[in-house]
Design a protein around this motif. Structure first.
Motif, PDB file in Angstrom:
ATOM      1  N   ALA A  54       0.829  -1.206   0.000  1.00  0.00           N
ATOM      2  CA  ALA A  54       0.000   0.000   0.000  1.00  0.00           C
ATOM      3  C   ALA A  54       0.862   1.254   0.000  1.00  0.00           C
ATOM      4  N   VAL A  55       1.907   1.250   0.815  1.00  0.00           N
ATOM      5  CA  VAL A  55       2.825   2.395   0.858  1.00  0.00           C
ATOM      6  C   VAL A  55       3.431   2.645  -0.520  1.00  0.00           C
ATOM      7  N   ASP A  56       3.865   1.596  -1.182  1.00  0.00           N
ATOM      8  CA  ASP A  56       4.481   1.762  -2.506  1.00  0.00           C
ATOM      9  C   ASP A  56       3.481   2.281  -3.524  1.00  0.00           C
ATOM     10  N   ARG A  57       2.247   1.795  -3.472  1.00  0.00           N
ATOM     11  CA  ARG A  57       1.215   2.243  -4.415  1.00  0.00           C
ATOM     12  C   ARG A  57       0.837   3.702  -4.173  1.00  0.00           C
ATOM     13  N   VAL A  58       0.617   4.054  -2.906  1.00  0.00           N
ATOM     14  CA  VAL A  58       0.209   5.419  -2.575  1.00  0.00           C
ATOM     15  C   VAL A  58       1.347   6.403  -2.851  1.00  0.00           C
ATOM     16  N   ALA A  59       2.588   5.961  -2.690  1.00  0.00           N
ATOM     17  CA  ALA A  59       3.728   6.829  -3.015  1.00  0.00           C
ATOM     18  C   ALA A  59       3.706   7.229  -4.484  1.00  0.00           C
ATOM     19  N   VAL A  60       3.311   6.304  -5.356  1.00  0.00           N
ATOM     20  CA  VAL A  60       3.197   6.620  -6.787  1.00  0.00           C
ATOM     21  C   VAL A  60       2.134   7.690  -6.997  1.00  0.00           C
ATOM     22  N   TRP A  61       1.004   7.554  -6.314  1.00  0.00           N
ATOM     23  CA  TRP A  61      -0.062   8.551  -6.445  1.00  0.00           C
ATOM     24  C   TRP A  61       0.396   9.913  -5.932  1.00  0.00           C
ATOM     25  N   MET A  62       1.201   9.918  -4.870  1.00  0.00           N
ATOM     26  CA  MET A  62       1.740  11.183  -4.373  1.00  0.00           C
ATOM     27  C   MET A  62       2.636  11.839  -5.409  1.00  0.00           C
ATOM     28  N   GLU A  63       3.499  11.040  -6.013  1.00  0.00           N
ATOM     29  CA  GLU A  63       4.404  11.575  -7.035  1.00  0.00           C
ATOM     30  C   GLU A  63       3.605  12.126  -8.223  1.00  0.00           C
ATOM     31  N   GLU A  64       2.575  11.413  -8.627  1.00  0.00           N
ATOM     32  CA  GLU A  64       1.747  11.865  -9.749  1.00  0.00           C
ATOM     33  C   GLU A  64       1.031  13.174  -9.427  1.00  0.00           C
ATOM     34  N   ALA A  65       0.768  13.411  -8.139  1.00  0.00           N
ATOM     35  CA  ALA A  65       0.093  14.641  -7.719  1.00  0.00           C
ATOM     36  C   ALA A  65       1.043  15.830  -7.627  1.00  0.00           C
ATOM     37  N   GLY A  66       2.343  15.578  -7.798  1.00  0.00           N
ATOM     38  CA  GLY A  66       3.310  16.667  -7.763  1.00  0.00           C
ATOM     39  C   GLY A  66       4.156  16.704  -6.508  1.00  0.00           C
ATOM     40  N   MET A  67       4.088  15.660  -5.687  1.00  0.00           N
ATOM     41  CA  MET A  67       4.863  15.608  -4.447  1.00  0.00           C
ATOM     42  C   MET A  67       6.114  14.750  -4.612  1.00  0.00           C
ATOM     43  N   THR A  68       7.032  14.929  -3.710  1.00  0.00           N
ATOM     44  CA  THR A  68       8.099  13.951  -3.523  1.00  0.00           C
ATOM     45  C   THR A  68       7.672  13.057  -2.370  1.00  0.00           C
ATOM     46  N   ALA A  69       7.931  11.761  -2.480  1.00  0.00           N
ATOM     47  CA  ALA A  69       7.474  10.810  -1.465  1.00  0.00           C
ATOM     48  C   ALA A  69       8.655  10.122  -0.805  1.00  0.00           C
ATOM     49  N   ARG A  70       8.509   9.855   0.487  1.00  0.00           N
ATOM     50  CA  ARG A  70       9.534   9.138   1.236  1.00  0.00           C
ATOM     51  C   ARG A  70       8.864   8.322   2.327  1.00  0.00           C
ATOM     52  N   VAL A  71       9.594   7.371   2.883  1.00  0.00           N
ATOM     53  CA  VAL A  71       9.148   6.612   4.044  1.00  0.00           C
ATOM     54  C   VAL A  71      10.040   7.003   5.212  1.00  0.00           C
ATOM     55  N   ASP A  72       9.435   7.437   6.297  1.00  0.00           N
ATOM     56  CA  ASP A  72      10.250   7.883   7.428  1.00  0.00           C
ATOM     57  C   ASP A  72      10.683   6.693   8.290  1.00  0.00           C
ATOM     58  N   PRO A  73      11.516   6.907   9.310  1.00  0.00           N
ATOM     59  CA  PRO A  73      12.063   5.790  10.090  1.00  0.00           C
ATOM     60  C   PRO A  73      11.040   4.959  10.861  1.00  0.00           C
ATOM     61  N   ALA A  74       9.810   5.466  10.998  1.00  0.00           N
ATOM     62  CA  ALA A  74       8.769   4.700  11.687  1.00  0.00           C
ATOM     63  C   ALA A  74       7.853   3.966  10.717  1.00  0.00           C
ATOM     64  N   GLY A  75       8.131   4.096   9.426  1.00  0.00           N
ATOM     65  CA  GLY A  75       7.295   3.436   8.437  1.00  0.00           C
ATOM     66  C   GLY A  75       6.123   4.264   7.959  1.00  0.00           C
ATOM     67  N   ASN A  76       6.101   5.554   8.272  1.00  0.00           N
ATOM     68  CA  ASN A  76       5.078   6.451   7.743  1.00  0.00           C
ATOM     69  C   ASN A  76       5.429   6.852   6.322  1.00  0.00           C
ATOM     70  N   LEU A  77       4.424   6.954   5.472  1.00  0.00           N
ATOM     71  CA  LEU A  77       4.619   7.484   4.128  1.00  0.00           C
ATOM     72  C   LEU A  77       4.389   8.987   4.177  1.00  0.00           C
ATOM     73  N   VAL A  78       5.317   9.751   3.624  1.00  0.00           N
ATOM     74  CA  VAL A  78       5.246  11.207   3.679  1.00  0.00           C
ATOM     75  C   VAL A  78       5.423  11.782   2.278  1.00  0.00           C
ATOM     76  N   GLY A  79       4.438  12.540   1.826  1.00  0.00           N
ATOM     77  CA  GLY A  79       4.543  13.250   0.554  1.00  0.00           C
ATOM     78  C   GLY A  79       4.690  14.736   0.804  1.00  0.00           C
ATOM     79  N   THR A  80       5.616  15.388   0.102  1.00  0.00           N
ATOM     80  CA  THR A  80       5.885  16.812   0.325  1.00  0.00           C
ATOM     81  C   THR A  80       5.644  17.616  -0.942  1.00  0.00           C
ATOM     82  N   TYR A  81       4.842  18.672  -0.797  1.00  0.00           N
ATOM     83  CA  TYR A  81       4.578  19.632  -1.877  1.00  0.00           C
ATOM     84  C   TYR A  81       5.167  20.959  -1.414  1.00  0.00           C
ATOM     85  N   ALA A  82       6.269  21.351  -2.001  1.00  0.00           N
ATOM     86  CA  ALA A  82       7.025  22.502  -1.518  1.00  0.00           C
ATOM     87  C   ALA A  82       6.229  23.791  -1.639  1.00  0.00           C
TER      88      ALA A  82
END
Length: 425
Positions: A43-71
């Motif tokens: 799920a994290v990998d799939r949602v990360a793709v959707w974040m990237e498509e929305a214009g964000m950069t995506a990462r997984v933090d040290p606790a396993g949270n998925l984080v998308g950033t729109y500057a």
């Protein structure tokens, strides 16, 4: 075009539906996405793709949270965090948690499509562990982000004997995570002062909005919770040879206690709710009078004083029942969660956003816990509730209409707009 291809609330709903089966579930024929499992990773990998498509950069933090950033336009400005959770209970519905993440992505997608950047960044979080359906602790990941995690991480083990450390290592990290290193878990902490506000959209998980004919409402806060583990001890005996007048039946006593909890919460005629959600009779044989019963008691209210008053009265009544039946009673406090009020200024902005979206202003309290209650230690928080059919949640029958999700999206975008305007004023 399908709903999955059409930006907006309908796409958010369709994406939740797409995440409700394999490979995003750990069970056959239903949805169960536990923290740090293969389904969670998928799920994290799939949602990360959707974040990237929305214009964000995506990462997984040290606790396993998925984080998308729109500057934003000002790199030094604190960020607006929009979040909810990607994990689920066993045999879940598809929208609890996930819809809030998908709507956060849709907010960014709408801004990106317009070429808009705000003075502040927007970070969308897909928290990994809100439900606590794998390890004997809930909300580990939002507590790590907020800096309120006080658990001994090395001692946490799931029901199959897998430690949190081992599960995290198997899960792995992202480009900015140290490869599933338990020693770095608390590095998921957001730097204090770097978060402007936290916004969480979530299905109501109750019937109020539907009863009022409303799609959405502003959440005033999250109710205070007390949870106890209770043990009633009597005397086990033969079901056919022990006279009724001589019995010390732990289950009969526990049954009287369960009914007393219901009656006392109802009799308070307030927002207090009391629930016995788990019960176990021992030794568990059809021809043996139960000698020991274990059960849980959950008491909640928007007011900690009201919660505490009713809980104390219920426990006192339990003791009276135990004494009258010659039973022993032990009560252990499992957790005490304070109420978490929404920020008044952010609630006002949310109400303004409701009006901008053509919706009546409606405020309501959350009886369920959410990641927002942890994030309140880090920054001001606010929540938006979305109508769910018949108030059903934690159940495969959970349902949210695409039109309601689209209204929620418009309200969230209006909130972001008003937040930006309030900072510029």
């Amino acid at each position: 075009m399908t709903a999955l291809d059409t930006p907006g609330g309908a796409r958010a709903v369709a994406r939740c539906d797409a995440l409700a089966g394999a490979p995003y579930s750990d069970m056959e024929g239903g949805l169960f996405r536990a923290y740090l499992t293969r389904a969670h990773r998928a799920a994290v990998d799939r949602v990360a793709v959707w974040m990237e498509e929305a214009g964000m950069t995506a990462r997984v933090d040290p606790a396993g949270n998925l984080v998308g950033t729109y500057a934003g336009t000002d790199p030094s400005a604190p960020a607006l965090v929009i979040g909810s959770h990607l994990d689920s209970v066993r045999d879940a519905g598809p929208y609890d948690g996930s819809l809030g993440v998908m709507l956060g992505i849709e907010c960014v997608a709408a801004l990106h499509a317009q070429g808009r950047r705000l003075p502040f960044a927007i970070e969308v979080y897909g928290f990994g562990d809100e439900e606590g359906s794998r390890f004997p602790a809930a909300m580990l990941t939002s507590r790590a982000v907020a800096g309120t995690l006080d658990a001994d991480l090395a001692a946490i083990v799931d029901g199959q004997g897998v430690s949190l450390a081992a599960a995290l290592e198997r899960f792995g990290g992202g480009p900015d995570a140290p490869g599933g290193n338990i020693a770095a878990y608390r590095d998921a902490l957001r730097v204090p002062g770097r978060t402007l506000a936290y916004l969480e959209a979530h299905i109501e998980q109750g019937p109020v909005l539907e009863a009022d004919g409303l799609a959405v409402g502003t959440v005033t806060g999250i109710a205070a919770q007390l949870r106890y583990a209770l043990t009633v001890r009597g005397m086990a005996g033969h079901a056919g040879t022990t006279a009724m007048r001589l019995r010390r039946d732990a289950l009969a006593g526990a049954a009287a206690m369960v009914l007393a909890a219901e009656q006392m919460a109802r009799g308070d005629d307030s927002d207090v709710v009391a629930t016995v959600g788990m019960i176990e009779a021992l030794p568990g044989a059809a021809n043996v009078i139960p000698g020991e019963v274990r059960f849980t008691l959950d008491v909640r209210s928007g007011s900690e004083k009201r919660r505490d008053r009713v809980a104390a009265a219920i426990l006192e009544r339990f003791r009276e029942i135990a004494a009258a039946r010659a039973l022993e009673l032990d009560a252990a406090l499992i957790h005490d969660l304070a109420s978490s009020p929404s920020d008044p200024a952010l609630m006002d902005l949310m109400d303004e956003a409701l009006v901008l979206a053509g919706q009546p202003v409606r405020r309501l309290v959350s009886g369920a816990g959410h990641d927002a209650m942890n994030m309140a230690a880090l920054c001001p928080t606010v929540m938006l509730f979305i109508r769910c059919r018949h108030g059903i949640s934690h159940n495969p029958a959970e349902h949210v209409g695409p039109a309601d999700a689209d209204i929620a999206l418009r309200v969230m975008l209006g909130f972001i707009q008003r937040l930006g305007e309030s900072l510029a004023a």
